[in-house]
Design a protein around this motif. Structure first.
Motif: not given
Ligand SMILES: Cc1ncc(C[n+]2csc(CCOP(=O)(O)OP(=O)(O)O)c2C)c(N)n1
Ligand code: SF4
Ligand code: SF4
Ligand code: SF4
Ligand SMILES: [Mg+2]
Lengths: 131, 316
Positions: B204-220
């Motif tokens: 959840v922490k990483k997803y929230q960080k991912a969604l609030s990051t501007e630009g492309p994010v990759y999650i494996n």
């Protein structure tokens, strides 16, 4: 409701999730939503089950482990309480019973055809820790 | 603003936007991962889904299991569809043509490892290089599950698949798993991370960080597949625990292409053989003549963990 055959659909067709256009769906609980017939919520996978989880409220500590790990959105949690199982959507995988931390467990798998009240009356006692 | 999720009780008050009666196998981790992601935000979502188990099983005509805008797209182009939708959204916003311009919208792409590591690789690379504001999530079950279990470039060495079957002359796949996290970090993406559904808080922490990051994010996302990894359906979380605690799937993140942080350190590291032992796809490795593959895997896991720790310490 009648559906078009797959070969009658045009490329780019849209399948609606709800009857009305509401962009605040996330604020509504499932029972408050106006689901379209094309939403899988209106369907059932109950006939997939061989075993079913039975819920014993008396032992439950509302930790919500079962809620977070259920792959089928079939644990009904409302206002931080575990209310029970949505038997239309539960496939009987057994994950909820596996991750339930209480002793005895608050969720136990029984045969699909077993009666829930009988199952509850046969609930195991607290197990002593093995030394 | 991101949703506040302090504990599991609070998380459980989320109103699911991924519905049941999809046709994924009982015990499938794909849906656990998707539920954790969708429930970590209240923002509106536009989701593109590459062909694979998740797409095929959640949109079986006439039903959809998605309570968000969801695009059914080809095997290779989830990243393309998400980046196209994101570019159009930006343009409409600039031209003042959005009905609710102040409502936050997030763009997400889902792909399996076949779609991500192999077939959609150049499309993902392109979308990340173009700098679109979206989050790409790879549901990594290390196999082409939806078509019956063929090896992908994510399948680990030693696994038996339908195209690398173990038997008298072979111990399974001979090649090594591609390091997709490192490859995506090398694109200079602002945020790249590895997650696992059993560690929901980290996820959840990483997803929230991912969604609030501007630009492309990759999650494996490690996605234990009961059918192709060959374990009983109720064991999905237990097998995932062995995956993270043996460090076969270490949990870490990389910011701006270089800053590496380990986000989970198992209290008791379990031997790799314990993780392999509960899965039918590795059963043959326990034969005497194949034991050296297990030793080799343990050595590779140790070396990778050492490398991650060194990189974290170096802080460069
Ligand atoms: C261009 C193309 N090639 C092949 C296929 C057939 N196909 C559909 S799903 C799939 C496997 C998907 O594997 P993966 O991406 O790992 O997802 P999983 O099913 O494992 O979640 C394949 C080969 C296709 N749909 N399109
Ligand atoms: S048995 Fe599986 S599908 Fe049914 S409620 Fe438990 S976790 Fe969900
Ligand atoms: S995991 Fe067990 S104790 Fe926790 S909420 Fe579910 S039933 Fe109750
Ligand atoms: S084959 Fe694997 S990934 Fe596909 S639905 Fe079944 S468990 Fe999930
Ligand atoms: Mg796969």
């Amino acid at each position: 409701m009648e559906f078009l055959g797959w070969d009658q659909l045009e490329a780019g067709a849209v399948i609606p999730s709800f009857e009305d256009k509401n962009s605040d769906i996330v604020k509504l609980k499932q029972e408050e939503r106006n689901y379209a017939k094309t939403n899988s919520y209106t369907a059932s996978v109950a006939d997939w089950r061989v075993f079913k989880p039975v819920f014993n409220k008396d032992v439950c500590i509302d930790c919500q482990n079962c809620w977070v790990f259920c792959p089928d959105t079939a644990i009904v949690a409302r206002d931080k309480d575990m209310l029970g199982i949505d038997y239309d959507h539960c496939k009987g995988c057994g994950i909820c019973a596996e991750v339930c931390p209480t002793n005895p467990k608050s969720l136990i798998m029984f045969f699909e055809n077993d009666d829930n009240d009988t199952a509850l009356s046969q609930w195991p006692e607290k197990k002593k820790k093995e030394k | 603003m991101s949703k506040i999720i302090k504990n599991l009780k609070q998380f459980s008050t989320s109103n699911d936007r991924f519905e049941g009666a999809h046709l994924l196998c009982p015990g499938c981790a794909h849906s656990i991962i998707v539920r954790e992601l969708l429930n970590c935000t209240d923002d509106n979502l536009v989701i593109a889904n590459a062909t694979g188990c998740l797409e095929v099983c959640t949109a079986v005509y006439p039903h959809t299991s998605w309570d968000a805008s969801w695009i059914h797209i080809g095997f290779e182009n989830a990243a393309t569809a998400a980046s196209g939708a994101e570019a159009m959204y930006k343009t409409l916003k600039r031209k003042g043509r959005l009905k609710e311009p102040d409502k936050p919208v997030k763009f997400i792409a889902f792909g399996g490892d076949g779609a991500t590591y192999d077939i959609g690789f150049q499309f993902l690379s392109g979308a990340v290089e173009r700098g679109h504001d979206f989050t790409y999530v790879c549901l990594d079950n290390e196999v082409y599950a939806n078509t019956g279990g063929q090896r992908s470039s994510s399948t680990p060495r030693g696994a038996s698949t339908t195209t690398t079957p173990a038997g008298r002359v072979s111990y399974g796949k001979k090649r090594y798993k591609k390091d997709m996290v490192a490859i995506m970090a090398a694109h200079g993406a602002p945020y790249v991370a590895q997650v696992a559904p059993n560690k929901w808080k980290d996820m959840v922490k990483k997803y929230q960080k991912a969604l609030s990051t501007e630009g492309p994010v990759y999650i494996n996302a490690m996605s234990a597949c009961t059918t192709e990894w060959k374990f009983p359906a109720d064991q999905t979380i237990d097998v995932s625990d062995l995956g993270t605690d043996s460090l076969v799937f270490p949990l870490y993140e990389i910011e701006n292409g270089h800053k590496l942080t380990i986000t989970y350190r198992p209290r008791n590291i379990v031997p790799v053989r314990d993780y392999l032992g509960v899965q039918g796809r590795f059963k043959h490795l326990f034969k005497k003549e194949n034991q050296h593959i297990i030793d080799e895997m343990q050595k590779a896991v140790n070396e990778k963990w050492e490398l991650l720790q060194r990189r974290e310490e170096a802080g460069i």
